[in-house]
Design an enzyme around this catalytic site. Sequence first.
Site, PDB file in Angstrom:
ATOM      1  N   THR A   1      10.188  14.399 -15.527  1.00  0.00           N
ATOM      2  CA  THR A   1       9.878  13.659 -14.292  1.00  0.00           C
ATOM      3  C   THR A   1      11.090  12.892 -13.769  1.00  0.00           C
ATOM      4  OG1 THR A   1       7.654  13.392 -15.170  1.00  0.00           O
ATOM      5  CG2 THR A   1       8.239  12.002 -13.312  1.00  0.00           C
TER       6      THR A   1
ATOM      7  N   TRP B   1       9.799   7.411 -16.508  1.00  0.00           N
ATOM      8  CA  TRP B   1       8.569   7.357 -17.320  1.00  0.00           C
ATOM      9  C   TRP B   1       8.649   8.287 -18.534  1.00  0.00           C
ATOM     10  CZ3 TRP B   1       7.288   7.315 -11.877  1.00  0.00           C
ATOM     11  CH2 TRP B   1       6.804   6.083 -11.445  1.00  0.00           C
TER      12      TRP B   1
ATOM     13  N   ARG C   1     -27.951  -6.002 -28.250  1.00  0.00           N
ATOM     14  CA  ARG C   1     -28.025  -7.003 -27.165  1.00  0.00           C
ATOM     15  C   ARG C   1     -29.449  -7.100 -26.644  1.00  0.00           C
ATOM     16  NH1 ARG C   1     -25.906 -11.291 -24.453  1.00  0.00           N
ATOM     17  NH2 ARG C   1     -25.938 -11.035 -22.171  1.00  0.00           N
TER      18      ARG C   1
ATOM     19  N   PHE D   1     -21.364  -3.367 -20.982  1.00  0.00           N
ATOM     20  CA  PHE D   1     -20.901  -4.508 -21.789  1.00  0.00           C
ATOM     21  C   PHE D   1     -20.849  -5.800 -20.966  1.00  0.00           C
ATOM     22  CE2 PHE D   1     -19.351  -3.768 -26.150  1.00  0.00           C
ATOM     23  CZ  PHE D   1     -19.693  -2.437 -26.290  1.00  0.00           C
TER      24      PHE D   1
ATOM     25  N   GLU E   1       1.197  14.561 -17.811  1.00  0.00           N
ATOM     26  CA  GLU E   1       1.117  16.020 -18.051  1.00  0.00           C
ATOM     27  C   GLU E   1       0.398  16.742 -16.918  1.00  0.00           C
ATOM     28  OE1 GLU E   1       0.563  17.697 -21.981  1.00  0.00           O
ATOM     29  OE2 GLU E   1       0.831  15.659 -22.766  1.00  0.00           O
TER      30      GLU E   1
HETATM   31  C1  LIG Z   1       1.886   7.202 -19.811  1.00  0.00           C
HETATM   32  C2  LIG Z   1       2.807   8.189 -19.171  1.00  0.00           C
HETATM   33  C3  LIG Z   1       3.704   8.908 -19.954  1.00  0.00           C
HETATM   34  C4  LIG Z   1       4.583   9.802 -19.366  1.00  0.00           C
HETATM   35  N1  LIG Z   1       5.486  10.472 -20.163  1.00  0.00           N
HETATM   36  C5  LIG Z   1       6.334  11.349 -19.594  1.00  0.00           C
HETATM   37  C6  LIG Z   1       7.306  12.028 -20.394  1.00  0.00           C
HETATM   38  O1  LIG Z   1       7.392  11.830 -21.632  1.00  0.00           O
HETATM   39  N2  LIG Z   1       8.150  12.896 -19.785  1.00  0.00           N
HETATM   40  C7  LIG Z   1       8.091  13.141 -18.438  1.00  0.00           C
HETATM   41  O2  LIG Z   1       8.877  13.949 -17.963  1.00  0.00           O
HETATM   42  N3  LIG Z   1       7.197  12.499 -17.650  1.00  0.00           N
HETATM   43  C8  LIG Z   1       6.321  11.610 -18.192  1.00  0.00           C
HETATM   44  N4  LIG Z   1       5.401  10.944 -17.400  1.00  0.00           N
HETATM   45  C9  LIG Z   1       5.398  11.174 -15.965  1.00  0.00           C
HETATM   46  C10 LIG Z   1       4.217  12.050 -15.509  1.00  0.00           C
HETATM   47  O3  LIG Z   1       4.377  13.356 -15.956  1.00  0.00           O
HETATM   48  C11 LIG Z   1       4.115  11.938 -13.986  1.00  0.00           C
HETATM   49  O4  LIG Z   1       3.687  10.608 -13.706  1.00  0.00           O
HETATM   50  C12 LIG Z   1       3.156  12.932 -13.370  1.00  0.00           C
HETATM   51  O5  LIG Z   1       3.661  14.246 -13.441  1.00  0.00           O
HETATM   52  C13 LIG Z   1       2.875  12.609 -11.889  1.00  0.00           C
HETATM   53  O6  LIG Z   1       4.067  12.421 -11.196  1.00  0.00           O
HETATM   54  P1  LIG Z   1       4.295  11.092 -10.314  1.00  0.00           P
HETATM   55  O7  LIG Z   1       3.874   9.923 -11.122  1.00  0.00           O
HETATM   56  O8  LIG Z   1       5.660  11.146  -9.773  1.00  0.00           O
HETATM   57  O9  LIG Z   1       3.234  11.216  -9.137  1.00  0.00           O
HETATM   58  P2  LIG Z   1       3.435  12.019  -7.754  1.00  0.00           P
HETATM   59  O10 LIG Z   1       3.976  13.357  -8.021  1.00  0.00           O
HETATM   60  O11 LIG Z   1       4.134  11.124  -6.785  1.00  0.00           O
HETATM   61  O12 LIG Z   1       1.921  12.169  -7.322  1.00  0.00           O
HETATM   62  C14 LIG Z   1       1.132  11.027  -6.956  1.00  0.00           C
HETATM   63  C15 LIG Z   1      -0.302  11.448  -6.881  1.00  0.00           C
HETATM   64  O13 LIG Z   1      -0.458  12.419  -5.851  1.00  0.00           O
HETATM   65  C16 LIG Z   1      -1.558  13.249  -6.147  1.00  0.00           C
HETATM   66  N5  LIG Z   1      -1.136  14.640  -5.984  1.00  0.00           N
HETATM   67  C17 LIG Z   1      -0.171  15.307  -6.647  1.00  0.00           C
HETATM   68  N6  LIG Z   1      -0.062  16.567  -6.215  1.00  0.00           N
HETATM   69  C18 LIG Z   1      -0.985  16.694  -5.232  1.00  0.00           C
HETATM   70  C19 LIG Z   1      -1.388  17.779  -4.395  1.00  0.00           C
HETATM   71  N7  LIG Z   1      -0.792  18.983  -4.456  1.00  0.00           N
HETATM   72  N8  LIG Z   1      -2.375  17.572  -3.486  1.00  0.00           N
HETATM   73  C20 LIG Z   1      -2.984  16.373  -3.419  1.00  0.00           C
HETATM   74  N9  LIG Z   1      -2.663  15.310  -4.180  1.00  0.00           N
HETATM   75  C21 LIG Z   1      -1.683  15.479  -5.073  1.00  0.00           C
HETATM   76  C22 LIG Z   1      -1.994  12.914  -7.580  1.00  0.00           C
HETATM   77  O14 LIG Z   1      -3.161  12.109  -7.513  1.00  0.00           O
HETATM   78  C23 LIG Z   1      -0.845  12.122  -8.127  1.00  0.00           C
HETATM   79  O15 LIG Z   1      -1.265  11.186  -9.113  1.00  0.00           O
HETATM   80  C24 LIG Z   1       4.527  10.024 -17.958  1.00  0.00           C
HETATM   81  C25 LIG Z   1       3.625   9.306 -17.184  1.00  0.00           C
HETATM   82  C26 LIG Z   1       2.765   8.403 -17.760  1.00  0.00           C
HETATM   83  C27 LIG Z   1       1.797   7.647 -16.904  1.00  0.00           C
END
Ligand SMILES: Cc1cc2nc3c(=O)[nH]c(=O)nc-3n(C[C@H](O)[C@H](O)[C@H](O)COP(=O)(O)OP(=O)(O)OC[C@H]3O[C@@H](n4cnc5c(N)ncnc54)[C@H](O)[C@@H]3O)c2cc1C
Length: 388
Positions: free
Chosen positions: A132, A162, A272, A343, A368
């Site tokens: 990411t 992240w 409860r 709860f 993921e």
């Molecule tokens: C706890 C945690 C651990 C992580 N660990 C890793 C790691 O080890 N390695 C790594 O590489 N990444 C990691 N990540 C990152 C994670 O893989 C990304 O957060 C995820 O792929 C989503 O990308 P983004 O957060 O940039 O959201 P964005 O890509 O900006 O998307 C935002 C939102 O848009 C919506 N969306 C996405 N695509 C579409 C679509 N086609 N149509 C409509 N809506 C859509 C979804 O609701 C999404 O949540 C981690 C994230 C978290 C929260």
Amino acid sequence: MSTDHGPGWTLNDWPFLEPEHHALAERVKAFNARPGQDYPDLASECRAIARDLGDAGLLDYAVPPADRPVMDVRSICVIREGLSYHHILADAVFGMQGIGTGPIQLFGTEGQKAKYLAPCREGRHVAAFALTEPDSGSDVAAMTTSARADGNGFVIEGEKVWISNAGFADHYVVVARTGEAPGSRGLSAFIVDADTPGLKIGPAIDIMAPHPAANVTFDACRVPGDALVGPPGQGFKVAMAIFDVFRGSVGAAATGVARRALDETVRRVGQRRLFGDRMGKLQGVQMTLADMAADTDVAALVTYRAAWTKDTKGGRGSYEASLAKLVATEAVGRVVDNAVQLFGALGVTQGSVIEKLYREARPMRIYEGASEVQKLVIARDLMGRLDG
Ligand SMILES: Cc1cc2nc3c(=O)[nH]c(=O)nc-3n(C[C@H](O)[C@H](O)[C@H](O)COP(=O)(O)OP(=O)(O)OC[C@H]3O[C@@H](n4cnc5c(N)ncnc54)[C@H](O)[C@@H]3O)c2cc1C
């Protein structure tokens, strides 16, 4: 943070599972029963958990030894369900050891396997996987981190965000643009050792669930030619192959959290007293309990169906894995929300078990691949069937 014992996890006797999976569940229970300890920070706790998981032989299922080279997805799911029931951080450590070594297991050279796999299997080393970026999360093809061929190696430039285990991982599998073709066909995967000059770690990111993460910057970060994992230009394929194995198993982590929330809620409404009787005698409460049970069983069924498909039918199993992740993580969201409601104030009180489960469930619908990304995988598969 110490291990949270709670009521006790039991693996259901699903038709997808063999006797060895039930035997493995007993080992997970024994692991969960180990005495808890306090740690100064998440990093030292994660490293200790990795060592404990290695000592217990459970990491053999995330990083299989050479005489058992195939990852058994049902075993991964059994372990993740059992760990997440008690201690979500142990699940995260287990999952990341698999994801951060999976590219090496599936695509690595013998030299890469010899160097990286055994220390991770034993829990002496911790793995990370960096895909990411600030402007490339769901849209992997928008990735801009580059790896430029230079002499007999590559120079990596860019930022990953992240990244789980960043800051205490021993190696990072990094996907970067090498430019063989546009979009996702121009990416490659590399192993970057944590002490490589130019690899810099940002401040720890506070995620709502206990989970270690930070950003990683690559500033003229030079790696040797043999750091490349899999063929050049195949980085997207490498990443997706790992997700085919581990994405569905997020459904198992969701199932563990859902089961715990359901068990805790049944106990609570059985004790409860409300309106002159046990709360669980109220029909409205029973309706909610039934909804929670249905969501929990559906989560488990789609998860183990996906794992069984991958283990026994061969092929990628992306449809089943995405469906498992989508259905199970959305289901656990409803289960923990219902649990909080039943709860009452206790459910929103920081430190209560239900408040903790509520926070643990939420990120599962994002990492993921967010739920929407899973829907795209499922729909593309369906449309592909139409096209023949
Ligand atoms: C706890 C945690 C651990 C992580 N660990 C890793 C790691 O080890 N390695 C790594 O590489 N990444 C990691 N990540 C990152 C994670 O893989 C990304 O957060 C995820 O792929 C989503 O990308 P983004 O957060 O940039 O959201 P964005 O890509 O900006 O998307 C935002 C939102 O848009 C919506 N969306 C996405 N695509 C579409 C679509 N086609 N149509 C409509 N809506 C859509 C979804 O609701 C999404 O949540 C981690 C994230 C978290 C929260």
